[in-house]
Design an enzyme around this catalytic site. Structure first.
Site, PDB file in Angstrom:
ATOM      1  CG  ASP A  15      -1.910  -1.164   1.228  1.00 47.72           C
ATOM      2  OD1 ASP A  15      -1.899  -1.980   0.293  1.00 47.72           O
ATOM      3  OD2 ASP A  15      -2.661  -1.273   2.199  1.00 47.72           O
ATOM      4  CG  ASP A  57      -6.214  -0.064   1.484  1.00 44.50           C
ATOM      5  OD1 ASP A  57      -6.101  -1.291   1.622  1.00 44.50           O
ATOM      6  OD2 ASP A  57      -6.217   0.727   2.434  1.00 44.50           O
ATOM      7  CG  HIS A  59     -11.164   1.154   0.224  1.00 42.38           C
ATOM      8  ND1 HIS A  59     -11.284  -0.124   0.727  1.00 42.38           N
ATOM      9  CD2 HIS A  59     -10.154   1.726   0.917  1.00 42.38           C
ATOM     10  CE1 HIS A  59     -10.390  -0.306   1.681  1.00 42.38           C
ATOM     11  NE2 HIS A  59      -9.685   0.793   1.812  1.00 42.38           N
ATOM     12  CE  LYS A 101      -3.853  -4.402   1.511  1.00 42.33           C
ATOM     13  NZ  LYS A 101      -4.445  -3.318   2.250  1.00 42.33           N
ATOM     14  CB  CYS A 140      -2.122  -2.633   5.336  1.00 49.61           C
ATOM     15  SG  CYS A 140      -3.834  -2.029   5.233  1.00 49.61           S
TER      16      CYS A 140
END
Length: 185
Positions: A15, A57, A59, A101, A140
């Site tokens: 990340d 990430d 999202h 993710k 993370c």
């Protein structure tokens, strides 16, 4: 840092995205300082023929982890936004494997191992040991390192290649990871 990669190793970069670097929505003060360290490790991994995995990430808007929905975090790393992009100076090899993710609406995924297929890839590549770097140590990076241990991988966390949100939480996280068997370099 010179890394002694072995043929059964993999590098996992967690990340290193704009929203976690200075100016981002959940910025770590020194988040961008990991970039040259990770780039050097990536170059060494490429020279040694070691696979590189890069998590992000990713999202959707209005994700369950966002404070607007009662989650613990501000909106961050929303798909297809500047904040979700990798830091512009991060060197990502063409053959790096991308791990997205947190893309589901109903759950958050902190670990690069959480329902991503990473274990299958590591098994396929006969990986026995993983090197973990990235952002942020207490969230993370922690989850990824703990899941690596749970999946029976020798796990090395390179401290210079990670940064934390809160010093007190980082100290607790380091202790937790050491007790779980993570090796610190």
């Amino acid at each position: 840092m010179k890394v002694a990669f072995e043929q059964s190793d993999a590098l996992i970069i967690v990340d290193v995205q704009n929203d976690f670097c200075p100016g981002g929505k959940l910025a770590l003060d020194e988040g961008d300082e990991v970039v040259p360290i990770i780039n050097a490790m990536t170059a060494q991994a490429q020279e040694a023929g070691i696979p590189v995995f890069v998590s992000r990430d990713w999202h959707p808007r209005h994700h369950v982890s966002f404070d607007e929905r009662g989650g613990p975090w501000p909106e961050r790393c929303v798909q297809d936004t500047k904040g979700a992009e990798f830091h512009p100076d991060l060197s990502i090899p063409n053959d790096a494997r991308l791990i997205s993710k947190g893309a589901r609406f109903d759950i958050d995924q902190y670990s690069a191992f959480d329902k991503t297929g990473l274990v299958s890839e590591l098994v396929h590549l006969n990986v026995k040991r993983v090197w973990v770097v990235g952002l942020a140590l207490e969230v993370c990076v922690r989850a990824t390192a703990l899941d690596a241990i749970k999946n029976d991988y020798e796990t090395i966390l390179v401290e210079d290649g990670t940064r934390f949100i809160d010093r007190a939480d980082a100290d607790k996280t380091r202790q937790e990871l050491k007790e779980a068997g993570v090796i610190f370099k």
